[in-house]
Design a protein around this motif. Structure first.
Motif, PDB file in Angstrom:
ATOM      1  N   CYS A 121      -7.027  -9.100 -15.997  1.00  0.00           N
ATOM      2  CA  CYS A 121      -7.217  -9.761 -17.289  1.00  0.00           C
ATOM      3  C   CYS A 121      -5.972  -9.555 -18.141  1.00  0.00           C
ATOM      4  N   HIS A 122      -5.298 -10.629 -18.446  1.00  0.00           N
ATOM      5  CA  HIS A 122      -4.012 -10.575 -19.140  1.00  0.00           C
ATOM      6  C   HIS A 122      -4.160 -10.182 -20.611  1.00  0.00           C
ATOM      7  N   GLY A 123      -3.038  -9.892 -21.232  1.00  0.00           N
ATOM      8  CA  GLY A 123      -3.011  -9.565 -22.648  1.00  0.00           C
ATOM      9  C   GLY A 123      -2.851 -10.806 -23.505  1.00  0.00           C
ATOM     10  N   MET A 124      -2.882 -10.608 -24.816  1.00  0.00           N
ATOM     11  CA  MET A 124      -2.769 -11.720 -25.760  1.00  0.00           C
ATOM     12  C   MET A 124      -1.368 -12.342 -25.665  1.00  0.00           C
ATOM     13  N   GLY A 125      -1.348 -13.654 -25.667  1.00  0.00           N
ATOM     14  CA  GLY A 125      -0.085 -14.373 -25.613  1.00  0.00           C
ATOM     15  C   GLY A 125       0.328 -14.828 -24.234  1.00  0.00           C
ATOM     16  N   TYR A 126      -0.450 -14.441 -23.211  1.00  0.00           N
ATOM     17  CA  TYR A 126      -0.134 -14.842 -21.841  1.00  0.00           C
ATOM     18  C   TYR A 126      -0.900 -16.098 -21.437  1.00  0.00           C
ATOM     19  N   LEU A 127      -0.425 -16.731 -20.376  1.00  0.00           N
ATOM     20  CA  LEU A 127      -1.215 -17.655 -19.578  1.00  0.00           C
ATOM     21  C   LEU A 127      -1.398 -16.999 -18.215  1.00  0.00           C
ATOM     22  N   SER A 128      -2.533 -17.216 -17.596  1.00  0.00           N
ATOM     23  CA  SER A 128      -2.876 -16.479 -16.376  1.00  0.00           C
ATOM     24  C   SER A 128      -1.852 -16.687 -15.264  1.00  0.00           C
ATOM     25  N   ARG A 129      -1.324 -17.907 -15.119  1.00  0.00           N
ATOM     26  CA  ARG A 129      -0.397 -18.169 -14.010  1.00  0.00           C
ATOM     27  C   ARG A 129       0.904 -17.379 -14.166  1.00  0.00           C
ATOM     28  N   TYR A 130       1.315 -17.091 -15.391  1.00  0.00           N
ATOM     29  CA  TYR A 130       2.521 -16.301 -15.608  1.00  0.00           C
ATOM     30  C   TYR A 130       2.237 -14.809 -15.495  1.00  0.00           C
ATOM     31  N   PHE A 131       1.028 -14.388 -15.804  1.00  0.00           N
ATOM     32  CA  PHE A 131       0.670 -12.987 -15.691  1.00  0.00           C
ATOM     33  C   PHE A 131       0.708 -12.522 -14.235  1.00  0.00           C
ATOM     34  N   LEU A 132       0.503 -13.441 -13.321  1.00  0.00           N
ATOM     35  CA  LEU A 132       0.483 -13.095 -11.899  1.00  0.00           C
ATOM     36  C   LEU A 132       1.823 -12.593 -11.375  1.00  0.00           C
ATOM     37  N   LYS A 133       2.914 -12.831 -12.110  1.00  0.00           N
ATOM     38  CA  LYS A 133       4.230 -12.390 -11.630  1.00  0.00           C
ATOM     39  C   LYS A 133       4.299 -10.874 -11.458  1.00  0.00           C
ATOM     40  N   TYR A 134       3.463 -10.143 -12.195  1.00  0.00           N
ATOM     41  CA  TYR A 134       3.485  -8.684 -12.118  1.00  0.00           C
ATOM     42  C   TYR A 134       2.830  -8.146 -10.847  1.00  0.00           C
ATOM     43  N   PHE A 135       2.248  -9.023 -10.057  1.00  0.00           N
ATOM     44  CA  PHE A 135       1.527  -8.583  -8.866  1.00  0.00           C
ATOM     45  C   PHE A 135       2.152  -9.135  -7.579  1.00  0.00           C
ATOM     46  N   LYS A 136       3.320  -9.753  -7.717  1.00  0.00           N
ATOM     47  CA  LYS A 136       3.969 -10.369  -6.561  1.00  0.00           C
ATOM     48  C   LYS A 136       4.573  -9.357  -5.601  1.00  0.00           C
ATOM     49  N   THR A 137       4.764  -8.127  -6.055  1.00  0.00           N
ATOM     50  CA  THR A 137       5.343  -7.120  -5.164  1.00  0.00           C
ATOM     51  C   THR A 137       4.292  -6.379  -4.338  1.00  0.00           C
ATOM     52  N   LEU A 138       3.013  -6.638  -4.593  1.00  0.00           N
ATOM     53  CA  LEU A 138       1.968  -6.082  -3.737  1.00  0.00           C
ATOM     54  C   LEU A 138       1.995  -6.792  -2.388  1.00  0.00           C
ATOM     55  N   PRO A 139       1.697  -6.116  -1.291  1.00  0.00           N
ATOM     56  CA  PRO A 139       1.678  -6.772   0.021  1.00  0.00           C
ATOM     57  C   PRO A 139       0.756  -7.998   0.012  1.00  0.00           C
ATOM     58  N   ALA A 140       1.318  -9.161   0.256  1.00  0.00           N
ATOM     59  CA  ALA A 140       0.577 -10.415   0.106  1.00  0.00           C
ATOM     60  C   ALA A 140      -0.585 -10.543   1.077  1.00  0.00           C
ATOM     61  N   SER A 141      -0.423 -10.034   2.281  1.00  0.00           N
ATOM     62  CA  SER A 141      -1.478 -10.200   3.285  1.00  0.00           C
ATOM     63  C   SER A 141      -2.707  -9.351   2.976  1.00  0.00           C
ATOM     64  N   GLU A 142      -2.532  -8.291   2.178  1.00  0.00           N
ATOM     65  CA  GLU A 142      -3.632  -7.358   1.930  1.00  0.00           C
ATOM     66  C   GLU A 142      -4.237  -7.495   0.543  1.00  0.00           C
ATOM     67  N   ASN A 143      -3.571  -8.214  -0.347  1.00  0.00           N
ATOM     68  CA  ASN A 143      -4.009  -8.267  -1.738  1.00  0.00           C
ATOM     69  C   ASN A 143      -4.164  -9.708  -2.231  1.00  0.00           C
ATOM     70  N   TYR A 144      -5.340 -10.008  -2.705  1.00  0.00           N
ATOM     71  CA  TYR A 144      -5.660 -11.321  -3.280  1.00  0.00           C
ATOM     72  C   TYR A 144      -5.931 -11.097  -4.758  1.00  0.00           C
ATOM     73  N   ILE A 145      -5.193 -11.799  -5.611  1.00  0.00           N
ATOM     74  CA  ILE A 145      -5.269 -11.532  -7.041  1.00  0.00           C
ATOM     75  C   ILE A 145      -5.867 -12.726  -7.768  1.00  0.00           C
ATOM     76  N   ILE A 146      -6.846 -12.435  -8.618  1.00  0.00           N
ATOM     77  CA  ILE A 146      -7.505 -13.453  -9.439  1.00  0.00           C
ATOM     78  C   ILE A 146      -7.213 -13.141 -10.902  1.00  0.00           C
ATOM     79  N   ALA A 147      -6.624 -14.107 -11.595  1.00  0.00           N
ATOM     80  CA  ALA A 147      -6.292 -13.934 -13.009  1.00  0.00           C
ATOM     81  C   ALA A 147      -7.080 -14.936 -13.845  1.00  0.00           C
TER      82      ALA A 147
END
Length: 213
Positions: free
Chosen positions: A33-59
């Protein structure tokens, strides 16, 4: 004559964003759940370094959008204000219900719930109101809702870990506020609570996020 405020109910539509694919190899599903002033699609950039095959992120996307600056170019969003908080919270709970229903997450995955800044209040209220079980709860640089008590989280399994993360130079967090939020978190979660301060301001700490999985 004073104005009369009335209330109606109607159907509405909102978006949400996801990162990576949900497959048989997915180990962790994140609700972030993002902070004030964000849009969810841009908040996802903080999770791009997690291993993609093991982590599914919903914003999820906060519904109240507004222009951040006077040039009317950049759009942000807000979850709640002090106006109609109870009604708006109920609406958000139903919105998150709809996301979980659409995603139909398998029981084999670990649910990790993260709230950042204003998103902390949404993440915590959803868990408390829906008694949603998760493997981890991460409270990042935000305030704990005043109405929540330890009894709201007694349902969580003993294996659920809770992490409080904040920057020591966060301009929104005075020493008194840090002491208050830390004590509140200890009261709610007891020995399961882990506190991870870092040297920095009001920013998402990707290094800490990556270290928690």
């Amino acid at each position: 004559m004073n104005p009369t405020e009335k209330e109606i109910s109607y159907n509405t539509t909102n978006s949400y964003s996801t990162l990576n694919a949900l497959t048989a190899a997915t180990k962790n599903v994140w609700l972030v759940c993002h902070g004030m002033g964000y849009l969810s699609r841009y908040f996802l950039k903080y999770f791009k370094t997690l291993p993609a095959s093991e982590n599914y992120i919903i914003a999820p996307q906060a519904p109240s959008k507004y222009y951040i600056k006077t040039d009317f170019k950049h759009v942000g969003a807000c979850w709640l204000t002090k106006e109609n908080t109870v009604t708006d919270t109920d609406n958000l709970m139903r919105y998150l219900d709809a996301i979980f229903k659409k995603e139909a997450l398998p029981d084999s995955t670990n649910l990790i719930v993260l709230g950042y800044s204003q998103g902390v209040s949404i993440a915590m209220r959803y868990l408390a109101k829906r008694q949603k079980t998760c493997a981890q709860l991460i409270l990042h640089s935000g305030g704990i809702p005043k109405e929540l008590t330890a009894a709201d989280f007694l349902y969580l399994p003993k294996t659920t870990s809770v992490t409080l993360v904040y920057g020591t130079d966060d301009p929104y967090l005075t020493d008194a506020r840090i002491a208050h939020e830390t004590e509140r978190a200890r009261t709610l979660f007891g020995k399961r609570l882990k506190i991870l301060p870092f040297e920095g301001k009001h920013i998402v700490n990707t290094a800490i996020i990556n270290s928690l999985v």
